[in-house]
Design a protein around this motif. Structure first.
Motif, PDB file in Angstrom:
ATOM      1  N   LEU A  39       0.969  -1.165  -0.112  1.00  0.00           N
ATOM      2  CA  LEU A  39       0.104  -0.017   0.076  1.00  0.00           C
ATOM      3  C   LEU A  39       0.965   1.153   0.124  1.00  0.00           C
ATOM      4  CD1 LEU A  39      -2.621  -1.390   2.278  1.00  0.00           C
ATOM      5  CD2 LEU A  39      -2.843  -1.063   0.048  1.00  0.00           C
ATOM      6  N   MET A  40       1.377   1.968  -1.181  1.00  0.00           N
ATOM      7  CA  MET A  40       2.438   2.475  -1.601  1.00  0.00           C
ATOM      8  C   MET A  40       2.181   3.747  -2.201  1.00  0.00           C
ATOM      9  SD  MET A  40       5.701   1.970  -1.817  1.00  0.00           S
ATOM     10  CE  MET A  40       5.855   0.398  -1.004  1.00  0.00           C
ATOM     11  N   ASN A  41       3.222   4.538  -2.053  1.00  0.00           N
ATOM     12  CA  ASN A  41       3.349   5.745  -2.656  1.00  0.00           C
ATOM     13  C   ASN A  41       3.092   5.585  -4.193  1.00  0.00           C
ATOM     14  OD1 ASN A  41       4.208   8.045  -3.893  1.00  0.00           O
ATOM     15  ND2 ASN A  41       6.016   8.564  -2.387  1.00  0.00           N
ATOM     16  N   THR A  42       2.066   6.091  -4.782  1.00  0.00           N
ATOM     17  CA  THR A  42       1.594   5.870  -6.189  1.00  0.00           C
ATOM     18  C   THR A  42       2.908   6.215  -7.297  1.00  0.00           C
ATOM     19  OG1 THR A  42       0.604   7.912  -6.313  1.00  0.00           O
ATOM     20  CG2 THR A  42      -0.816   6.178  -5.704  1.00  0.00           C
ATOM     21  N   VAL A  43       3.778   7.347  -6.647  1.00  0.00           N
ATOM     22  CA  VAL A  43       4.851   7.731  -7.688  1.00  0.00           C
ATOM     23  C   VAL A  43       5.793   6.552  -7.813  1.00  0.00           C
ATOM     24  CG1 VAL A  43       6.602   9.386  -7.890  1.00  0.00           C
ATOM     25  CG2 VAL A  43       4.317  10.145  -6.963  1.00  0.00           C
ATOM     26  N   VAL A  44       5.835   5.889  -7.177  1.00  0.00           N
ATOM     27  CA  VAL A  44       6.981   4.694  -7.227  1.00  0.00           C
ATOM     28  C   VAL A  44       6.652   3.517  -7.129  1.00  0.00           C
ATOM     29  CG1 VAL A  44       8.712   6.491  -5.876  1.00  0.00           C
ATOM     30  CG2 VAL A  44       7.118   4.871  -4.655  1.00  0.00           C
ATOM     31  N   GLN A  45       5.468   3.130  -7.509  1.00  0.00           N
ATOM     32  CA  GLN A  45       4.921   1.644  -7.553  1.00  0.00           C
ATOM     33  C   GLN A  45       5.749   0.900  -8.252  1.00  0.00           C
ATOM     34  OE1 GLN A  45       0.493   2.268  -8.124  1.00  0.00           O
ATOM     35  NE2 GLN A  45       0.281   1.794  -6.127  1.00  0.00           N
ATOM     36  N   LYS A  46       5.920   1.251  -9.614  1.00  0.00           N
ATOM     37  CA  LYS A  46       6.674   0.278 -10.726  1.00  0.00           C
ATOM     38  C   LYS A  46       8.131   0.105 -10.063  1.00  0.00           C
ATOM     39  CE  LYS A  46       7.669  -0.414 -15.273  1.00  0.00           C
ATOM     40  NZ  LYS A  46       9.289  -0.946 -15.252  1.00  0.00           N
ATOM     41  N   PHE A  47       8.727   1.213  -9.656  1.00  0.00           N
ATOM     42  CA  PHE A  47      10.216   0.885  -9.199  1.00  0.00           C
ATOM     43  C   PHE A  47      10.174  -0.006  -8.042  1.00  0.00           C
ATOM     44  CE2 PHE A  47      14.317   2.835  -7.165  1.00  0.00           C
ATOM     45  CZ  PHE A  47      14.988   2.245  -8.322  1.00  0.00           C
ATOM     46  N   LEU A  92      11.447   1.217  -2.284  1.00  0.00           N
ATOM     47  CA  LEU A  92      11.782  -0.031  -2.496  1.00  0.00           C
ATOM     48  C   LEU A  92      12.407  -0.591  -1.412  1.00  0.00           C
ATOM     49  CD1 LEU A  92      13.787  -0.960  -5.857  1.00  0.00           C
ATOM     50  CD2 LEU A  92      14.617  -1.730  -3.688  1.00  0.00           C
ATOM     51  N   SER A  93      13.335  -0.106  -0.691  1.00  0.00           N
ATOM     52  CA  SER A  93      14.059  -1.058   0.268  1.00  0.00           C
ATOM     53  C   SER A  93      12.862  -1.278   1.102  1.00  0.00           C
ATOM     54  CB  SER A  93      15.195  -0.050   1.085  1.00  0.00           C
ATOM     55  OG  SER A  93      14.494   1.167   1.798  1.00  0.00           O
ATOM     56  N   GLY A  94      11.888  -0.635   1.390  1.00  0.00           N
ATOM     57  CA  GLY A  94      10.854  -0.861   2.416  1.00  0.00           C
ATOM     58  C   GLY A  94      10.070  -2.374   1.838  1.00  0.00           C
ATOM     59  N   GLY A  95       9.754  -2.324   0.580  1.00  0.00           N
ATOM     60  CA  GLY A  95       9.308  -3.572   0.085  1.00  0.00           C
ATOM     61  C   GLY A  95      10.308  -4.562   0.115  1.00  0.00           C
ATOM     62  N   THR A 131      20.437  -4.316   0.173  1.00  0.00           N
ATOM     63  CA  THR A 131      20.139  -3.329  -0.929  1.00  0.00           C
ATOM     64  C   THR A 131      21.269  -2.269  -0.745  1.00  0.00           C
ATOM     65  OG1 THR A 131      18.773  -2.052   0.793  1.00  0.00           O
ATOM     66  CG2 THR A 131      17.743  -3.339  -0.715  1.00  0.00           C
ATOM     67  N   GLY A 132      22.054  -2.056   0.318  1.00  0.00           N
ATOM     68  CA  GLY A 132      23.153  -1.303   0.272  1.00  0.00           C
ATOM     69  C   GLY A 132      24.277  -1.752  -0.484  1.00  0.00           C
ATOM     70  N   VAL A 133      24.594  -2.953  -0.313  1.00  0.00           N
ATOM     71  CA  VAL A 133      25.745  -3.380  -1.294  1.00  0.00           C
ATOM     72  C   VAL A 133      25.344  -3.354  -2.781  1.00  0.00           C
ATOM     73  CG1 VAL A 133      26.869  -5.741  -1.815  1.00  0.00           C
ATOM     74  CG2 VAL A 133      26.909  -5.168   0.668  1.00  0.00           C
ATOM     75  N   LEU A 177      18.663  -1.906  -9.955  1.00  0.00           N
ATOM     76  CA  LEU A 177      17.749  -3.173 -10.146  1.00  0.00           C
ATOM     77  C   LEU A 177      18.603  -4.482 -10.850  1.00  0.00           C
ATOM     78  CD1 LEU A 177      14.584  -1.549 -11.805  1.00  0.00           C
ATOM     79  CD2 LEU A 177      14.993  -2.420  -9.485  1.00  0.00           C
ATOM     80  N   ASP A 178      19.514  -4.145 -11.553  1.00  0.00           N
ATOM     81  CA  ASP A 178      20.449  -5.207 -12.107  1.00  0.00           C
ATOM     82  C   ASP A 178      21.153  -5.919 -10.880  1.00  0.00           C
ATOM     83  OD1 ASP A 178      19.618  -4.866 -14.555  1.00  0.00           O
ATOM     84  OD2 ASP A 178      21.282  -3.962 -15.392  1.00  0.00           O
ATOM     85  N   ALA A 179      21.545  -4.732 -10.076  1.00  0.00           N
ATOM     86  CA  ALA A 179      22.541  -5.356  -9.061  1.00  0.00           C
ATOM     87  C   ALA A 179      21.773  -6.217  -8.016  1.00  0.00           C
ATOM     88  CB  ALA A 179      23.314  -4.236  -8.464  1.00  0.00           C
TER      89      ALA A 179
END
Length: 250
Positions: A26-34, A174-177, A200-202, A222-224
């Protein structure tokens, strides 16, 4: 779990990839895809609907719930209340990110309403968490250049990450997800969340080493996340335990 280490972080990541946990956002709509992309590449299965007709069914099928107050209106508040009620009734881990609660009294009041329902994790920046105040018995994460995780007398700091993360909208969401996905695979909230932030930090550091700027950083991140594993985490994770504590502050 007696302590968090790079090996534990790598092991929990492997369990996430094997289990493929479902994370409802249940997420910020600006960043849903990311955010959805980040959960997917790390090994989870995201769902994003905030529909009042569907949210209870989606949370019931999920393994964890993440609630982000980034874009908030009356319908989204109602959807969050419905989703949280299901997560609590079924004993699912859930996380609250009280985004911009320092900007709006009504947003702060709603964040406090949710925190009173005892989420597994509350995560925000220094200004947000200062207003939230103490969260006894709830894992508290204060984000920044070094993320600080605290529950009871246990405190861990994660020093991984890169300044490009602050220049790309949605890396925090994203890191919250990702934290939610790790909570679904590991019942120790401190170990799960600390591992998620280390991973996520690495990944961010690996991506930044190849990026020309924040525009190229986002897809490389995303690749990493998709490729990161034990061989990267063991030498690069910077996890610091702090027991100086909280006993002396009583």
């Amino acid at each position: 779990m007696t302590g968090l280490s790079a090996q534990i972080a790598a092991d929990i990541l492997a369990r996430v990839r094997q289990a493929r946990p479902r994370v409802h956002c249940l997420m910020n709509t600006v960043v849903q895809k990311f955010t959805a992309d980040g959960i997917t590449v790390i090994g989870g299965l995201p769902s994003m609907t905030g529909s009042l007709e569907e949210v209870e069914s989606f949370v019931a099928r999920a393994d964890a719930l993440t609630v982000n107050l980034g874009t908030l209106d009356a319908e989204r508040r109602a959807a969050i209340r419905l989703g949280v009620a299901v997560a609590r009734a079924q004993g699912k881990p859930w996380i609250v990110d009280p985004v911009h609660c320092d900007y709006s009294p009504s947003r702060l009041a709603f964040a406090q309403e949710l925190i009173a329902l005892r989420p597994t994790v509350v995560r925000g920046n220094r200004a947000e968490m200062a207003l939230i105040g103490e969260t006894p018995g709830i894992l508290r994460i204060v984000t920044g250049p070094v993320d600080r995780l605290q529950v009871g007398h246990s405190c861990v700091e994660i020093a991984n990450g890169h300044p490009f993360m602050a220049q790309v909208t949605g890396t925090g969401c994203l890191s919250g997800g990702v934290i939610a996905a790790f909570l679904a695979a590991e019942p120790d909230a401190l170990a799960a969340a600390g591992s998620a932030l280390a991973v996520t930090g690495v990944a961010a550091e690996l991506a930044a080493s190849r990026a020309q700027g924040p525009g190229t950083f986002a897809p490389l991140f995303l690749d990493a996340l998709a490729a990161v594993g034990e061989a990267d985490i063991l030498p690069l994770a910077r996890i610091h335990h702090d027991q100086h504590d909280l006993i002396g502050r009583r």
